[in-house]
Design a protein around this motif. Sequence first.
Motif, PDB file in Angstrom:
ATOM      1  N   VAL A   1      18.935 -56.445 -16.396  1.00  0.00           N
ATOM      2  CA  VAL A   1      17.526 -56.512 -16.011  1.00  0.00           C
ATOM      3  C   VAL A   1      16.911 -55.121 -15.934  1.00  0.00           C
ATOM      4  O   VAL A   1      17.561 -54.173 -15.478  1.00  0.00           O
ATOM      5  CB  VAL A   1      17.386 -57.208 -14.638  1.00  0.00           C
ATOM      6  N   VAL A   2      15.660 -54.991 -16.375  1.00  0.00           N
ATOM      7  CA  VAL A   2      14.898 -53.764 -16.197  1.00  0.00           C
ATOM      8  C   VAL A   2      13.843 -53.996 -15.122  1.00  0.00           C
ATOM      9  O   VAL A   2      13.011 -54.901 -15.251  1.00  0.00           O
ATOM     10  CB  VAL A   2      14.214 -53.322 -17.506  1.00  0.00           C
ATOM     11  N   ALA A   3      13.884 -53.205 -14.063  1.00  0.00           N
ATOM     12  CA  ALA A   3      12.872 -53.232 -13.007  1.00  0.00           C
ATOM     13  C   ALA A   3      12.066 -51.945 -13.131  1.00  0.00           C
ATOM     14  O   ALA A   3      12.504 -50.880 -12.711  1.00  0.00           O
ATOM     15  CB  ALA A   3      13.513 -53.353 -11.626  1.00  0.00           C
ATOM     16  N   ASN A   4      10.894 -52.053 -13.735  1.00  0.00           N
ATOM     17  CA  ASN A   4      10.113 -50.875 -14.094  1.00  0.00           C
ATOM     18  C   ASN A   4       9.152 -50.522 -12.956  1.00  0.00           C
ATOM     19  O   ASN A   4       8.089 -51.116 -12.810  1.00  0.00           O
ATOM     20  CB  ASN A   4       9.339 -51.141 -15.388  1.00  0.00           C
ATOM     21  N   HIS A   5       9.515 -49.525 -12.159  1.00  0.00           N
ATOM     22  CA  HIS A   5       8.680 -49.043 -11.061  1.00  0.00           C
ATOM     23  C   HIS A   5       7.813 -47.853 -11.462  1.00  0.00           C
ATOM     24  O   HIS A   5       7.101 -47.313 -10.612  1.00  0.00           O
ATOM     25  CB  HIS A   5       9.560 -48.644  -9.873  1.00  0.00           C
ATOM     26  N   ALA A   6       7.895 -47.413 -12.709  1.00  0.00           N
ATOM     27  CA  ALA A   6       7.086 -46.264 -13.141  1.00  0.00           C
ATOM     28  C   ALA A   6       5.602 -46.589 -12.991  1.00  0.00           C
ATOM     29  O   ALA A   6       5.172 -47.717 -13.244  1.00  0.00           O
ATOM     30  CB  ALA A   6       7.406 -45.914 -14.586  1.00  0.00           C
ATOM     31  N   VAL A   7       4.813 -45.585 -12.582  1.00  0.00           N
ATOM     32  CA  VAL A   7       3.389 -45.788 -12.295  1.00  0.00           C
ATOM     33  C   VAL A   7       2.594 -44.629 -12.891  1.00  0.00           C
ATOM     34  O   VAL A   7       3.003 -43.469 -12.813  1.00  0.00           O
ATOM     35  CB  VAL A   7       3.129 -45.862 -10.773  1.00  0.00           C
ATOM     36  N   ASN A   8       1.450 -44.969 -13.447  1.00  0.00           N
ATOM     37  CA  ASN A   8       0.575 -43.942 -14.026  1.00  0.00           C
ATOM     38  C   ASN A   8       0.288 -42.830 -13.024  1.00  0.00           C
ATOM     39  O   ASN A   8       0.039 -43.084 -11.838  1.00  0.00           O
ATOM     40  CB  ASN A   8      -0.759 -44.557 -14.449  1.00  0.00           C
ATOM     41  N   GLY A   9       0.313 -41.599 -13.499  1.00  0.00           N
ATOM     42  CA  GLY A   9      -0.167 -40.465 -12.725  1.00  0.00           C
ATOM     43  C   GLY A   9       0.764 -39.925 -11.669  1.00  0.00           C
ATOM     44  O   GLY A   9       0.387 -38.994 -10.952  1.00  0.00           O
ATOM     45  N   ARG A  10       1.962 -40.451 -11.565  1.00  0.00           N
ATOM     46  CA  ARG A  10       2.852 -40.005 -10.482  1.00  0.00           C
ATOM     47  C   ARG A  10       3.741 -38.855 -10.929  1.00  0.00           C
ATOM     48  O   ARG A  10       4.113 -38.727 -12.093  1.00  0.00           O
ATOM     49  CB  ARG A  10       3.713 -41.160  -9.978  1.00  0.00           C
ATOM     50  N   SER A  11       4.086 -38.038  -9.960  1.00  0.00           N
ATOM     51  CA  SER A  11       5.037 -36.953 -10.147  1.00  0.00           C
ATOM     52  C   SER A  11       6.282 -37.272  -9.334  1.00  0.00           C
ATOM     53  O   SER A  11       6.308 -38.238  -8.559  1.00  0.00           O
ATOM     54  CB  SER A  11       4.437 -35.628  -9.690  1.00  0.00           C
ATOM     55  N   SER A  12       7.290 -36.433  -9.463  1.00  0.00           N
ATOM     56  CA  SER A  12       8.500 -36.633  -8.659  1.00  0.00           C
ATOM     57  C   SER A  12       8.181 -36.587  -7.172  1.00  0.00           C
ATOM     58  O   SER A  12       8.829 -37.258  -6.361  1.00  0.00           O
ATOM     59  CB  SER A  12       9.547 -35.577  -9.009  1.00  0.00           C
ATOM     60  N   LYS A  13       7.155 -35.828  -6.802  1.00  0.00           N
ATOM     61  CA  LYS A  13       6.751 -35.689  -5.396  1.00  0.00           C
ATOM     62  C   LYS A  13       5.875 -36.848  -4.925  1.00  0.00           C
ATOM     63  O   LYS A  13       6.145 -37.476  -3.893  1.00  0.00           O
ATOM     64  CB  LYS A  13       6.023 -34.365  -5.195  1.00  0.00           C
ATOM     65  N   SER A  14       4.806 -37.146  -5.677  1.00  0.00           N
ATOM     66  CA  SER A  14       3.873 -38.169  -5.213  1.00  0.00           C
ATOM     67  C   SER A  14       4.507 -39.554  -5.208  1.00  0.00           C
ATOM     68  O   SER A  14       4.174 -40.399  -4.368  1.00  0.00           O
ATOM     69  CB  SER A  14       2.600 -38.174  -6.065  1.00  0.00           C
ATOM     70  N   PHE A  15       5.453 -39.809  -6.114  1.00  0.00           N
ATOM     71  CA  PHE A  15       6.164 -41.086  -6.124  1.00  0.00           C
ATOM     72  C   PHE A  15       6.908 -41.283  -4.803  1.00  0.00           C
ATOM     73  O   PHE A  15       6.948 -42.390  -4.254  1.00  0.00           O
ATOM     74  CB  PHE A  15       7.143 -41.103  -7.300  1.00  0.00           C
ATOM     75  N   VAL A  16       7.465 -40.199  -4.286  1.00  0.00           N
ATOM     76  CA  VAL A  16       8.165 -40.254  -3.001  1.00  0.00           C
ATOM     77  C   VAL A  16       7.170 -40.353  -1.848  1.00  0.00           C
ATOM     78  O   VAL A  16       7.310 -41.186  -0.946  1.00  0.00           O
ATOM     79  CB  VAL A  16       9.081 -39.031  -2.823  1.00  0.00           C
ATOM     80  N   ASP A  17       6.149 -39.508  -1.861  1.00  0.00           N
ATOM     81  CA  ASP A  17       5.173 -39.472  -0.771  1.00  0.00           C
ATOM     82  C   ASP A  17       4.499 -40.817  -0.556  1.00  0.00           C
ATOM     83  O   ASP A  17       4.136 -41.173   0.575  1.00  0.00           O
ATOM     84  CB  ASP A  17       4.105 -38.426  -1.052  1.00  0.00           C
ATOM     85  N   GLU A  18       4.301 -41.578  -1.620  1.00  0.00           N
ATOM     86  CA  GLU A  18       3.634 -42.873  -1.533  1.00  0.00           C
ATOM     87  C   GLU A  18       4.577 -44.000  -1.113  1.00  0.00           C
ATOM     88  O   GLU A  18       4.155 -45.152  -1.018  1.00  0.00           O
ATOM     89  CB  GLU A  18       3.001 -43.215  -2.875  1.00  0.00           C
ATOM     90  N   GLY A  19       5.829 -43.682  -0.862  1.00  0.00           N
ATOM     91  CA  GLY A  19       6.783 -44.699  -0.440  1.00  0.00           C
ATOM     92  C   GLY A  19       7.393 -45.489  -1.571  1.00  0.00           C
ATOM     93  O   GLY A  19       8.104 -46.479  -1.330  1.00  0.00           O
ATOM     94  N   ARG A  20       7.162 -45.062  -2.816  1.00  0.00           N
ATOM     95  CA  ARG A  20       7.657 -45.833  -3.954  1.00  0.00           C
ATOM     96  C   ARG A  20       9.171 -45.700  -4.124  1.00  0.00           C
ATOM     97  O   ARG A  20       9.838 -46.657  -4.542  1.00  0.00           O
ATOM     98  CB  ARG A  20       6.906 -45.429  -5.219  1.00  0.00           C
TER      99      ARG A  20
END
Length: 265
Positions: free
Chosen positions: A69-88
């Motif tokens: 299975v592929v669970a694609n959590h990638a999101v437009n506009g995110r960086s390694s930092k903002s992906f973490v900061d947003e709780g993703r």
Amino acid sequence: MSLTRRQLTSAAVAAVPLALAVSGPARAAGRRRTLYIAGDSTAAQKYADAAPETGWGMALPFFLREGLVVANHAVNGRSSKSFVDEGRLDAVLAAIRPGDLLLVQFGHNDEKTADPARHTEPWTTYQDCLRLYIDGARTHGARPVLATPVERRKFDADGNAVPTHGDYPAAMRALAEAEHVALLDIEALSLALWQRLGVEETKKYFNWTATEQDNTHFNPPGAIAVARLVTGELLHRHVLAPRDVRRLGEEIPASWITWPPPPAA
């Protein structure tokens, strides 16, 4: 700035991924193995309002065996930092299980020096953030995999494909070696592919339309081509076994790509 998982993670935002199972019946009894993607718009799921823009994560299931299975959590506009900061990252780690894979590709938005919410420095905060993904996956018994950012379409006056990501790929390569993490060098492979295709042919792989000339994001053929590179590297780096992949040498029709309706607000 030195970052820790406690400082950066929060439950403020829960990512809602689109999990794609490879078509066909489940392979065997028991829980299926899942490959999670944490990344930016080049990998992300696109919806009908964005077509024909296509993230390479949308094409990845075409190359994986049934039941993986592929669970694609990638999101437009995110960086390694903002992906973490947003709780993703927290959302991914809440779902990930022993034996799963966490494939991490960031760099495009880490480069945005004018945006402190996303910018990281290659040899310090970028590596610090990537360690959060590595440590988080390992804590949960999953395997982290780093992928250097796929290259943009850029050529010099002599028709040579030009790298655009500065020190970020080198910083990721060094971190992967130091942390003994499998590395998929998609930056180098995609640059070589664009060089081989050339200035005009590469336009057929990016989101060039009658109204837009986008040299960063892909259309279906481009997403399929990059997903093929990713799968080949997963096999080459012994992250996946030969039984886990399929169709690497086959033509994948662009018509296999579909764009679902946007999720409800």
